[in-house]
Design an enzyme around this catalytic site. Sequence first.
Site, PDB file in Angstrom:
ATOM      1  N   GLY A  47       0.840  -1.198   0.000  1.00 33.94           N
ATOM      2  CA  GLY A  47       0.000   0.000   0.000  1.00 33.94           C
ATOM      3  C   GLY A  47       0.872   1.243   0.000  1.00 33.94           C
ATOM      4  O   GLY A  47       2.099   1.149   0.115  1.00 33.94           O
ATOM      5  N   LEU A 103      -4.407  -7.490  17.504  1.00 37.04           N
ATOM      6  CA  LEU A 103      -4.780  -6.081  17.499  1.00 37.04           C
ATOM      7  C   LEU A 103      -5.971  -5.927  18.443  1.00 37.04           C
ATOM      8  O   LEU A 103      -6.882  -6.737  18.406  1.00 37.04           O
ATOM      9  CB  LEU A 103      -5.216  -5.789  16.064  1.00 37.04           C
ATOM     10  CG  LEU A 103      -5.540  -4.425  15.581  1.00 37.04           C
ATOM     11  CD1 LEU A 103      -4.285  -3.577  15.623  1.00 37.04           C
ATOM     12  CD2 LEU A 103      -6.017  -4.515  14.133  1.00 37.04           C
ATOM     13  N   LYS A 114       1.153 -16.235   5.943  1.00 37.37           N
ATOM     14  CA  LYS A 114       0.886 -15.785   7.326  1.00 37.37           C
ATOM     15  C   LYS A 114      -0.170 -14.681   7.336  1.00 37.37           C
ATOM     16  O   LYS A 114      -1.039 -14.639   8.202  1.00 37.37           O
ATOM     17  CB  LYS A 114       2.165 -15.215   7.949  1.00 37.37           C
ATOM     18  CG  LYS A 114       3.075 -16.240   8.555  1.00 37.37           C
ATOM     19  CD  LYS A 114       4.117 -15.469   9.359  1.00 37.37           C
ATOM     20  CE  LYS A 114       5.233 -16.303   9.861  1.00 37.37           C
ATOM     21  NZ  LYS A 114       6.328 -15.488  10.397  1.00 37.37           N
ATOM     22  N   TYR A 170      -0.401 -17.731  -1.969  1.00 34.14           N
ATOM     23  CA  TYR A 170      -1.576 -16.851  -2.053  1.00 34.14           C
ATOM     24  C   TYR A 170      -2.855 -17.687  -2.124  1.00 34.14           C
ATOM     25  O   TYR A 170      -3.760 -17.529  -1.307  1.00 34.14           O
ATOM     26  CB  TYR A 170      -1.430 -15.964  -3.284  1.00 34.14           C
ATOM     27  CG  TYR A 170      -2.536 -14.953  -3.475  1.00 34.14           C
ATOM     28  CD1 TYR A 170      -2.611 -13.815  -2.673  1.00 34.14           C
ATOM     29  CD2 TYR A 170      -3.487 -15.107  -4.482  1.00 34.14           C
ATOM     30  CE1 TYR A 170      -3.616 -12.863  -2.858  1.00 34.14           C
ATOM     31  CE2 TYR A 170      -4.487 -14.165  -4.682  1.00 34.14           C
ATOM     32  CZ  TYR A 170      -4.545 -13.046  -3.875  1.00 34.14           C
ATOM     33  OH  TYR A 170      -5.542 -12.102  -4.068  1.00 34.14           O
TER      34      TYR A 170
END
Length: 318
Positions: A38, A63, A91, A145
């Site tokens: 990003g 988080l 991961k 992926y």
Amino acid sequence: MKKRTLVTGGAGFLGSHLCEILLNTGNEVICVDNFFTGSKRNILNLINNPYFEVIRHDITFPLYFEVDEIFNLACPASPINYQIDPVQTTKTSVHGAINMLGLAKRLKIKILQASTSEVYGDPEINPQVEEYWGKVNPIGTRSCYDEGKRCAETLFFDYHRQNKLKIKVVRIFNTYGPNMQPNDGRVVSNLIVQSLKGNDITIYGDGSQTRSFCYVDDLIDGLIKMMNSDDKIIGPINLGNKEETTIKELAEMILKLTNSKSKIVYKPLPADDPKVRCPNTDKAKNILKWQAKISLEVGLKKTIEYFDNLLKGKEIYS
Ligand code: NAD
Ligand code: UDP
């Protein structure tokens, strides 16, 4: 009270558009991103909005905060990017899903997973329906992926069955538009940048492989419709454009639209590159009342304008 929405991967291509629409429709948005693929440029126009918060964080680590819903988009999406550090890619899909599902479970909130057409691998049926289980190489260079995303879907459905978690799984087909990175290696960005620079246009293989390209605005509309749908609707649901095109046709269209004198060169086809890909979108149409509306030509024109400005160093946001 504003709804507080967490977007993981919010500084990426799709995430940045999603954050913008969510803010424009009255939400508070927390964007979590480790900036692997990003960029701050993608969210520059949002940074001064007091209801927008950016947190640099890798979702493979837990988080803790309070939000009302989660869009889980974090994961590099282009083959060259997800192959840079394949272990981290897996991961991100697997540990990242566990962390975000754990957060959703504690808060008892809805969570949407950005899955992918890659779960179908190199498909034996075309178009692909959601019931098709796919043909995926578990040990190839795309597996980090593909299998990561497949395992993430498994986790979502097990959290749903085991913990009654409210899940939403969408399988996104090739999407393109402004905010793609010029060097991320995906076919639309590659070919447009090459055409605009007058460099050779690289077609991998003979260009007869197909993809179906969805413009980003359509896709984001689909993501939001899915999130806002009834809790009973959990997916998986395909989101994409049904217009199937060969890579050769795409290259010719881009050459024409950019008025470019670039010439086409043929390079070897990467391993396990799917030969066909096209979504069956009946579920999205019937259940979400969604279908892609923007034609490839219209979407490409907007994308070309974006890359043209970017390459000329012009301010992209008004
Ligand atoms: P992108 O690479 O532009 O965005 C991914 C974002 O996730 C980036 O901002 C990146 O920095 C961030 N990220 C990566 N790993 C992270 C981590 N461990 N922790 C926190 N942030 C992390 O890709 P995109 O095209 O915007 O794709 C977004 C999502 O949609 C991805 O999950 C992708 O698999 C899925 N998807 C996209 C497409 C498409 O055509 N664009 C197709 C199918 C699925
Ligand atoms: N491709 C190509 N030239 C490029 C980049 C990609 O011909 O410069 C091909 C690639 O081999 C694949 C298709 O375009 O067949 C789409 O590739 P992309 O990486 O965009 O997405 P995916 O393969 O994941 O659908």
